[in-house]
Enzyme design. Structure first.
Site, short mmCIF file in Angstrom:
data_model
loop_
_atom_site.label_atom_id
_atom_site.label_comp_id
_atom_site.label_asym_id
_atom_site.label_seq_id
_atom_site.Cartn_x
_atom_site.Cartn_y
_atom_site.Cartn_z
N LYS A 68 1.04 -1.38 0.08
CA LYS A 68 -0.01 0.29 0.00
C LYS A 68 1.19 1.14 -0.45
O LYS A 68 0.35 1.93 -0.48
CB LYS A 68 -0.95 -0.25 0.89
CG LYS A 68 -1.98 -1.14 1.35
CD LYS A 68 -3.57 -0.57 2.48
CE LYS A 68 -4.04 -1.45 1.80
NZ LYS A 68 -5.03 -1.59 2.85
N ASP A 105 -10.58 3.45 2.77
CA ASP A 105 -10.66 2.45 3.38
C ASP A 105 -10.97 3.53 4.74
O ASP A 105 -12.00 2.42 5.36
CB ASP A 105 -9.12 1.72 3.99
CG ASP A 105 -8.63 0.51 3.21
OD1 ASP A 105 -8.91 -0.15 2.66
OD2 ASP A 105 -6.73 0.68 3.18
#
Length: 306
Positions: A68, A105
């Site tokens: 990420k 997220d």
């Protein structure tokens, strides 16, 4: 609009991912043709794999651990939330192969909370366990909701300065005033003084993988520690496999409100799906997808804690 959507997931390992099933459901509900594949990619192969997939015409990717942050310099541009969090979980491409990184997220975490918990956040204290990428997303969502006091329990003290800086940045961005407190924490000694009394926390969020399959007999907090929470407290575990971790099992046995990680998976996926296709799965579709994935995970016959 593409005639056929080629989507996928970059990460390592990916053997237990149910993202292909999730996005298969979203494609089905939207009436779109396409496929979603897992691309298990070790860190040293990330750049080559991304280049290969783009050359093959992949239009959208999810990104999960451990990529990420590492993916950032490989992209052409970042969206606002990805820039804010310093991490990417979604990549979009255009016909020229230009890539943009996004992060869904924080949005997914917040959408997974029942409305009652969302309403409580601005009025209570929150404990967040862990300091990785998932913790950054949770912190961003909590700061955006103007949680007055957030305590971050870190196993790795080297993360402290970066996370304090991140929360300061979130406060500036959202024009909020959340206070961050950082305490040390050892998962192998969850009853140490710093966590032995949790009576001031109305929400506890586990962002670590402790308790994830196959280590279903592990928990980031002991039952004794959970007993000190207020009777109206809620415990959230971002782990979704198993559906009920040992942490949630013990919290539910104490009549505490519990929230598993499946909702965050579905809602962050819905936001990613919109970035790719322009179609946003409705709340009803998300609920239907959650039910389908729940049934799928139950059918796998995974060991249950307790």
């Amino acid at each position: 609009m593409a005639d056929f959507w080629r989507l996928g997931l970059l990460g390592y390992p990916l053997s237990h991912s149910i993202s292909p099933q999730l996005h298969g459901l979203f494609l089905q509900q939207a009436g779109l043709e396409g496929e979603y594949s897992c691309y298990a990619t070790p860190a040293e192969s990330l750049a080559v794999q991304l280049e290969t997939l783009l050359a093959q015409g992949v239009q959208g990717l999810n990104v999960t651990v451990p990529h990420k942050v590492a993916i950032l310099p490989l992209l052409n541009a970042l969206g606002e939330t990805a820039t804010l969090l310093g991490a990417v979980n979604t990549i979009t491409t255009n016909a020229q192969g230009h890539t943009t990184g996004h992060n869904t997220d924080a949005e997914g975490f917040w959408a997974s909370l029942p409305a009652r918990l969302q309403q409580q956040v601005p009025n209570g204290s929150v404990l967040v366990l862990g300091g990785g990428g998932a913790a950054r997303a949770v912190l961003a969502a909590l700061v955006r909701a103007n949680a007055p006091s957030i305590t971050l329990a870190l196993r790795n003290p080297d993360q402290k300065i970066a996370l304090q800086s991140a929360v300061h940045r979130y406060n500036d961005y959202y024009q909020t005033t959340s206070e961050l407190h950082v305490i040390p924490w050892r998962a192998d000694a969850p009853d140490r003084a710093s966590l032995s009394c949790l009576k001031r926390f109305h929400l506890v969020v586990n962002t670590t993988p402790i308790g994830m399959y196959p280590q279903v007999d592990h928990s980031p907090l002991s039952e004794a520690a959970l007993r000190t929470l207020p009777e109206d407290a809620a415990v959230v575990d971002l782990v979704y496999n198993p559906l009920e971790t040992l942490l949630l099992h013990q919290a539910r046995a104490l009549s505490l409100v519990t929230v598993g990680g499946l909702g965050m998976l579905v809602h962050q996926g819905a936001a990613a799906f919109q970035h790719w296709t322009g179609h946003r799965p409705t709340p009803e579709t998300c609920q239907w997808a959650m039910q389908q994935l729940y049934s799928l995970l139950v059918q796998t016959g995974l060991p249950k804690p307790g």
